[in-house]
Design a protein around this motif. Structure first.
Motif, PDB file in Angstrom:
ATOM      1  N   TRP A   1      24.513  63.945  39.332  1.00  0.00           N
ATOM      2  CA  TRP A   1      25.199  65.384  39.771  1.00  0.00           C
ATOM      3  C   TRP A   1      24.298  66.475  39.114  1.00  0.00           C
ATOM      4  CZ3 TRP A   1      29.187  66.732  42.940  1.00  0.00           C
ATOM      5  CH2 TRP A   1      29.414  68.021  42.967  1.00  0.00           C
ATOM      6  N   GLN A   2      23.795  66.159  38.072  1.00  0.00           N
ATOM      7  CA  GLN A   2      23.052  67.194  37.422  1.00  0.00           C
ATOM      8  C   GLN A   2      21.610  67.227  37.742  1.00  0.00           C
ATOM      9  OE1 GLN A   2      23.178  66.282  33.071  1.00  0.00           O
ATOM     10  NE2 GLN A   2      25.254  66.927  32.721  1.00  0.00           N
ATOM     11  N   GLN A   3      21.160  66.062  38.335  1.00  0.00           N
ATOM     12  CA  GLN A   3      19.798  65.867  38.920  1.00  0.00           C
ATOM     13  C   GLN A   3      20.060  66.842  40.318  1.00  0.00           C
ATOM     14  OE1 GLN A   3      17.971  61.843  39.110  1.00  0.00           O
ATOM     15  NE2 GLN A   3      16.363  62.679  40.471  1.00  0.00           N
ATOM     16  N   ALA A   4      20.835  66.564  40.851  1.00  0.00           N
ATOM     17  CA  ALA A   4      21.069  67.019  42.342  1.00  0.00           C
ATOM     18  C   ALA A   4      20.880  68.580  42.156  1.00  0.00           C
ATOM     19  CB  ALA A   4      22.224  66.454  43.134  1.00  0.00           C
ATOM     20  N   GLU A   5      21.855  68.964  41.202  1.00  0.00           N
ATOM     21  CA  GLU A   5      21.838  70.487  40.899  1.00  0.00           C
ATOM     22  C   GLU A   5      20.350  70.865  40.561  1.00  0.00           C
ATOM     23  OE1 GLU A   5      25.868  71.972  39.152  1.00  0.00           O
ATOM     24  OE2 GLU A   5      24.861  70.808  37.653  1.00  0.00           O
ATOM     25  N   ARG A   6      19.832  70.271  39.703  1.00  0.00           N
ATOM     26  CA  ARG A   6      18.361  70.884  39.414  1.00  0.00           C
ATOM     27  C   ARG A   6      17.499  70.681  40.625  1.00  0.00           C
ATOM     28  NH1 ARG A   6      19.106  67.469  34.810  1.00  0.00           N
ATOM     29  NH2 ARG A   6      18.104  65.780  36.058  1.00  0.00           N
ATOM     30  N   GLU A   7      17.580  69.903  41.764  1.00  0.00           N
ATOM     31  CA  GLU A   7      16.713  69.947  42.739  1.00  0.00           C
ATOM     32  C   GLU A   7      17.169  70.920  43.560  1.00  0.00           C
ATOM     33  OE1 GLU A   7      17.068  66.075  44.719  1.00  0.00           O
ATOM     34  OE2 GLU A   7      16.150  64.865  42.902  1.00  0.00           O
ATOM     35  N   LEU A   8      18.458  71.004  43.764  1.00  0.00           N
ATOM     36  CA  LEU A   8      18.926  72.072  44.808  1.00  0.00           C
ATOM     37  C   LEU A   8      18.845  73.523  44.281  1.00  0.00           C
ATOM     38  CD1 LEU A   8      21.784  70.184  46.339  1.00  0.00           C
ATOM     39  CD2 LEU A   8      19.541  70.333  47.419  1.00  0.00           C
TER      40      LEU A   8
ATOM     41  N   SER B   1      15.116  75.972  39.095  1.00  0.00           N
ATOM     42  CA  SER B   1      15.166  76.253  37.691  1.00  0.00           C
ATOM     43  C   SER B   1      16.494  76.988  37.047  1.00  0.00           C
ATOM     44  CB  SER B   1      13.949  76.904  37.188  1.00  0.00           C
ATOM     45  OG  SER B   1      13.911  78.373  37.782  1.00  0.00           O
ATOM     46  N   GLU B   2      17.116  77.752  38.285  1.00  0.00           N
ATOM     47  CA  GLU B   2      18.534  78.141  37.801  1.00  0.00           C
ATOM     48  C   GLU B   2      19.501  77.180  37.053  1.00  0.00           C
ATOM     49  OE1 GLU B   2      19.807  81.172  40.685  1.00  0.00           O
ATOM     50  OE2 GLU B   2      18.043  80.793  41.744  1.00  0.00           O
ATOM     51  N   ASP B   3      20.179  77.575  36.093  1.00  0.00           N
ATOM     52  CA  ASP B   3      21.129  76.668  35.708  1.00  0.00           C
ATOM     53  C   ASP B   3      22.567  77.230  35.939  1.00  0.00           C
ATOM     54  OD1 ASP B   3      22.324  74.726  34.302  1.00  0.00           O
ATOM     55  OD2 ASP B   3      22.257  76.024  32.271  1.00  0.00           O
ATOM     56  N   PHE B   4      23.407  76.647  36.771  1.00  0.00           N
ATOM     57  CA  PHE B   4      24.726  76.986  37.285  1.00  0.00           C
ATOM     58  C   PHE B   4      25.583  76.153  36.689  1.00  0.00           C
ATOM     59  CE2 PHE B   4      22.018  78.195  40.846  1.00  0.00           C
ATOM     60  CZ  PHE B   4      22.134  79.427  41.162  1.00  0.00           C
ATOM     61  N   ASP B   5      26.550  76.561  35.915  1.00  0.00           N
ATOM     62  CA  ASP B   5      27.579  75.964  35.373  1.00  0.00           C
ATOM     63  C   ASP B   5      28.658  76.015  36.515  1.00  0.00           C
ATOM     64  OD1 ASP B   5      26.738  74.628  32.936  1.00  0.00           O
ATOM     65  OD2 ASP B   5      27.310  76.570  31.861  1.00  0.00           O
ATOM     66  N   SER B   6      29.184  74.825  37.025  1.00  0.00           N
ATOM     67  CA  SER B   6      29.983  74.765  37.848  1.00  0.00           C
ATOM     68  C   SER B   6      31.523  74.398  37.284  1.00  0.00           C
ATOM     69  CB  SER B   6      29.751  73.893  39.043  1.00  0.00           C
ATOM     70  OG  SER B   6      30.688  73.720  40.141  1.00  0.00           O
ATOM     71  N   PRO B   7      32.452  75.155  37.744  1.00  0.00           N
ATOM     72  CA  PRO B   7      33.661  74.938  37.123  1.00  0.00           C
ATOM     73  C   PRO B   7      34.287  73.620  38.090  1.00  0.00           C
ATOM     74  CG  PRO B   7      33.938  76.707  38.515  1.00  0.00           C
ATOM     75  CD  PRO B   7      32.399  76.459  38.284  1.00  0.00           C
ATOM     76  N   ASP B   8      33.565  73.399  39.223  1.00  0.00           N
ATOM     77  CA  ASP B   8      34.052  72.411  39.924  1.00  0.00           C
ATOM     78  C   ASP B   8      33.445  71.267  39.926  1.00  0.00           C
ATOM     79  OD1 ASP B   8      35.842  74.056  41.329  1.00  0.00           O
ATOM     80  OD2 ASP B   8      34.359  74.727  42.623  1.00  0.00           O
ATOM     81  N   ARG B   9      32.267  71.009  39.003  1.00  0.00           N
ATOM     82  CA  ARG B   9      31.706  69.962  38.506  1.00  0.00           C
ATOM     83  C   ARG B   9      32.454  68.741  38.123  1.00  0.00           C
ATOM     84  NH1 ARG B   9      26.704  71.114  35.232  1.00  0.00           N
ATOM     85  NH2 ARG B   9      28.208  70.406  33.329  1.00  0.00           N
ATOM     86  N   PRO B  10      32.419  67.378  38.724  1.00  0.00           N
ATOM     87  CA  PRO B  10      33.200  66.331  38.163  1.00  0.00           C
ATOM     88  C   PRO B  10      32.868  66.203  36.804  1.00  0.00           C
ATOM     89  CG  PRO B  10      31.701  65.554  40.021  1.00  0.00           C
ATOM     90  CD  PRO B  10      31.496  67.165  39.975  1.00  0.00           C
ATOM     91  N   THR B  11      33.796  65.645  35.974  1.00  0.00           N
ATOM     92  CA  THR B  11      33.493  65.450  34.665  1.00  0.00           C
ATOM     93  C   THR B  11      33.593  63.888  34.512  1.00  0.00           C
ATOM     94  OG1 THR B  11      35.942  65.857  33.885  1.00  0.00           O
ATOM     95  CG2 THR B  11      34.146  67.524  33.731  1.00  0.00           C
TER      96      THR B  11
END
Length: 51
Positions: A31-38, A41-51
């Protein structure tokens, strides 16, 4: 840059997971790798991100 949708991140994370041989217990890593790719360099903290 617009933040990618959760669905876009999920799809990319799934692609990464499949390419890695579908390992168990590493969903957060993909999930984190996909976020970084998409998101670049912006860092988004998604409240919907699975834990």
């Amino acid at each position: 840059m617009d933040r990618p949708s959760e669905e876009q991140i999920r799809e990319r994370a799934h692609q990464l997971w499949e390419a890695a041989g579908k390992p168990e217990g590493r969903h957060e890593e993909f999930w984190q790798q996909a976020e970084r790719e998409l998101c670049g360099s912006e860092d988004f903290d998604s409240p919907d991100r699975p834990t």
